[in-house]
Design a protein around this motif. Sequence first.
Motif, PDB file in Angstrom:
ATOM      1  N   ALA A 261       0.468   1.211  17.438  1.00 31.01           N
ATOM      2  CA  ALA A 261      -0.910   1.418  16.219  1.00 31.01           C
ATOM      3  C   ALA A 261      -2.054   0.816  16.779  1.00 31.01           C
ATOM      4  O   ALA A 261      -2.446  -0.106  17.505  1.00 31.01           O
ATOM      5  N   ASN A 262      -3.551   1.693  16.242  1.00 26.98           N
ATOM      6  CA  ASN A 262      -4.463   1.076  16.848  1.00 26.98           C
ATOM      7  C   ASN A 262      -4.768   1.513  18.005  1.00 26.98           C
ATOM      8  O   ASN A 262      -5.150   0.702  18.479  1.00 26.98           O
TER       9      ASN A 262
ATOM     10  N   ASN B 133      -2.497   0.700  20.294  1.00 28.39           N
ATOM     11  CA  ASN B 133      -1.793  -0.586  21.173  1.00 28.39           C
ATOM     12  C   ASN B 133      -0.947  -0.714  20.935  1.00 28.39           C
ATOM     13  O   ASN B 133      -0.283  -0.315  19.769  1.00 28.39           O
ATOM     14  N   LEU B 134       0.034  -1.208  21.850  1.00 28.33           N
ATOM     15  CA  LEU B 134       1.721  -0.969  22.187  1.00 28.33           C
ATOM     16  C   LEU B 134       1.906  -1.651  20.482  1.00 28.33           C
ATOM     17  O   LEU B 134       1.211  -2.711  20.947  1.00 28.33           O
TER      18      LEU B 134
ATOM     19  N   ALA C  33      -0.648  -6.768  13.378  1.00 32.40           N
ATOM     20  CA  ALA C  33      -0.059  -6.162  14.644  1.00 32.40           C
ATOM     21  C   ALA C  33      -1.430  -6.567  15.676  1.00 32.40           C
ATOM     22  O   ALA C  33      -2.621  -5.917  15.370  1.00 32.40           O
ATOM     23  N   ASN C  34      -0.743  -7.610  16.310  1.00 34.86           N
ATOM     24  CA  ASN C  34      -2.256  -7.304  17.612  1.00 34.86           C
ATOM     25  C   ASN C  34      -3.272  -7.832  17.112  1.00 34.86           C
ATOM     26  O   ASN C  34      -4.406  -8.008  17.064  1.00 34.86           O
TER      27      ASN C  34
ATOM     28  N   ASN D 249      -4.883  -6.971  14.341  1.00 38.92           N
ATOM     29  CA  ASN D 249      -5.470  -6.141  13.313  1.00 38.92           C
ATOM     30  C   ASN D 249      -4.833  -5.989  12.582  1.00 38.92           C
ATOM     31  O   ASN D 249      -3.791  -5.539  12.456  1.00 38.92           O
ATOM     32  N   LEU D 250      -5.461  -4.822  11.331  1.00 38.08           N
ATOM     33  CA  LEU D 250      -4.629  -4.609  10.300  1.00 38.08           C
ATOM     34  C   LEU D 250      -3.868  -3.456  10.679  1.00 38.08           C
ATOM     35  O   LEU D 250      -4.802  -2.651  11.412  1.00 38.08           O
ATOM     36  N   VAL D 251      -2.118  -2.825  10.345  1.00 37.11           N
ATOM     37  CA  VAL D 251      -2.020  -1.611  10.258  1.00 37.11           C
ATOM     38  C   VAL D 251      -2.624  -0.908   9.219  1.00 37.11           C
ATOM     39  O   VAL D 251      -1.465  -1.361   8.422  1.00 37.11           O
TER      40      VAL D 251
ATOM     41  N   GLY E 115      -2.653   3.421  10.171  1.00 45.13           N
ATOM     42  CA  GLY E 115      -1.931   3.969  10.028  1.00 45.13           C
ATOM     43  C   GLY E 115      -2.513   4.853  10.716  1.00 45.13           C
ATOM     44  O   GLY E 115      -3.826   5.569  10.019  1.00 45.13           O
TER      45      GLY E 115
END
Lengths: 324, 324
Positions: A151-152, A154-155, B151-152, B154-156, B158
């Motif tokens: 996503a974005n 990155n894993l 995730a990570n 940042n907003l996911v 899509g």
Amino acid sequence: MKVAVGVDIGGTNTVIGIVDQNGKVILKSNIPTPGHGDFERYTADLSNSIKKLISEAREQIKNLKVMGIGIGAPIGNYHTGTIDFATNLSFKGRLPVVESVRRHFAEMPVIVLTNDANAAAMGEMMYGGAKGMRDFVMFTLGTGVGSGIVANGNLVIGADGLAGEIGHSVLIPGGRVCSCGFAGHLEAYCSAPGMKKTALEMLDQNRNSDSLISNIPESELDSKMIFEAAEKGDKIALEVFEKTGEWLGMGLANTVYHLSPGAIFLFGGPTAAGDLLFKPAKACMEKNLLSIYKNKIDILPSKLNPGDAAITGASAMVWKELEK
Amino acid sequence: MKVAVGVDIGGTNTVIGIVDQNGKVILKSNIPTPGHGDFERYTADLSNSIKKLISEAREQIKNLKVMGIGIGAPIGNYHTGTIDFATNLSFKGRLPVVESVRRHFAEMPVIVLTNDANAAAMGEMMYGGAKGMRDFVMFTLGTGVGSGIVANGNLVIGADGLAGEIGHSVLIPGGRVCSCGFAGHLEAYCSAPGMKKTALEMLDQNRNSDSLISNIPESELDSKMIFEAAEKGDKIALEVFEKTGEWLGMGLANTVYHLSPGAIFLFGGPTAAGDLLFKPAKACMEKNLLSIYKNKIDILPSKLNPGDAAITGASAMVWKELEK
């Protein structure tokens, strides 16, 4: 020339590859995973094998620069660098993979661990069909159903390093028992053993059928034989793929609602069946999607070389780390 | 002093807020969403209201610097800056929100749109209980069930800007009909109307009960009344929360298998019930998780001020954009 080492730790074998930046495997070797004594001895032997392979590669290629070691293993944890309580390995408890390998490679720029499906997703992004994609999901169909989420760009690893176990999400509450012991998981329906179970159920419901797979002893039957029968037009074998695809499509729709991926990649033995699996999966996924998602998301076969995907995927992690 | 404008476009009202970097709402106002004529007139009126509010804020605060406008709306698409075919708005077709507002704010550093649940997740991360978290999921329980995934850090969003519609994933195949028309979605069980449906089903199965909610006309019954009855110890009302929590927990487990979040936040009216909802949700989620995930993931109430969450969440998008 810059290369990365990819290592795939399996229950039986550990495969090592020297991989270039295009995902080409320059050299590979393997050692058995069990039989080394304790885990420290195993990682010492593994490290020696890696060093030997690097030496061999240096003889072939001038100015070889090894940029890192990427390691893939079931439930390999990126955050901790450990494999915790693996059921498929002979070693017990929490295995400090990165720490142990690091002792033998003090100067190596990157040593990184992740689970095998995450590694496959990285391989697909770096070398395969997902080049340039920032949002996709990869499913690996085999003994289990693994998954890797990007996503974005990155894993997605998750807070505990355990993201991408979509195979264990519930597809049918109270349904078939999964390898993990829970009921109704996607994996129980869409893994290779799940397909075998579907075939046996169908044969049981059609006792008088002259299906080609009805003559195969239960203990020998596997998903490849079902595929071979389906290719010959065997009705029950064809139905197994149809039904497996439908279940998979249902599961994929749930993943789309989470992640809105640009594409979904499928990898693993059963995907050799092509349209027999992909068509019903796509149809059933679309059937379960709201109109805003419809006809946007391709289900694609992985472009990784099946034989080398595990090591190329693991090696891809190195390039991704170096970007950071 | 740096501030951001947060805008929440609802079917009935559009709320505008001037929000500081700590999530404090300095000033707010609102305009009706329908009744402006076409969409261009609506955005012109909205932009005038924003300008007016900024002027008022300037009178209170010296050196006010407006850094951007964040807009939240159901199915607001971050990538395209549009709202496409909204069912809750009187405007038809594809609405170019960012483009239209930009015409009135040529110099504004950031103008950004996203869906309301994504905005709420950003608000939770910037100002609420998810400060410092890099991996979490937020569920908004109301007329529907929305979700926002981080995730990570940042907003996911899509590939199509439509990630985080977990409310539409299938909880029970062939189950209750959802607001979208599909069967068995999480939203059909865990939204406020879903809770009402559960209550009505339970009353139907217990025709002779003296439940407090049995006296409320069906058309008037809502989740708040069920909560009030539950607080008084009403057995059926308590069961409604227990069962809703269980369904929610089942759904949350599937999300954990996708994302391995550090925590799951719940927002919205039904969460006022506290332990009545959170306890069965947590218990059922844990029951459905593999041991590697157990006892790691908290289910937490949102720390956003319910009345201001939509505008503070929308404003949070501005700061996140400025980080890029």
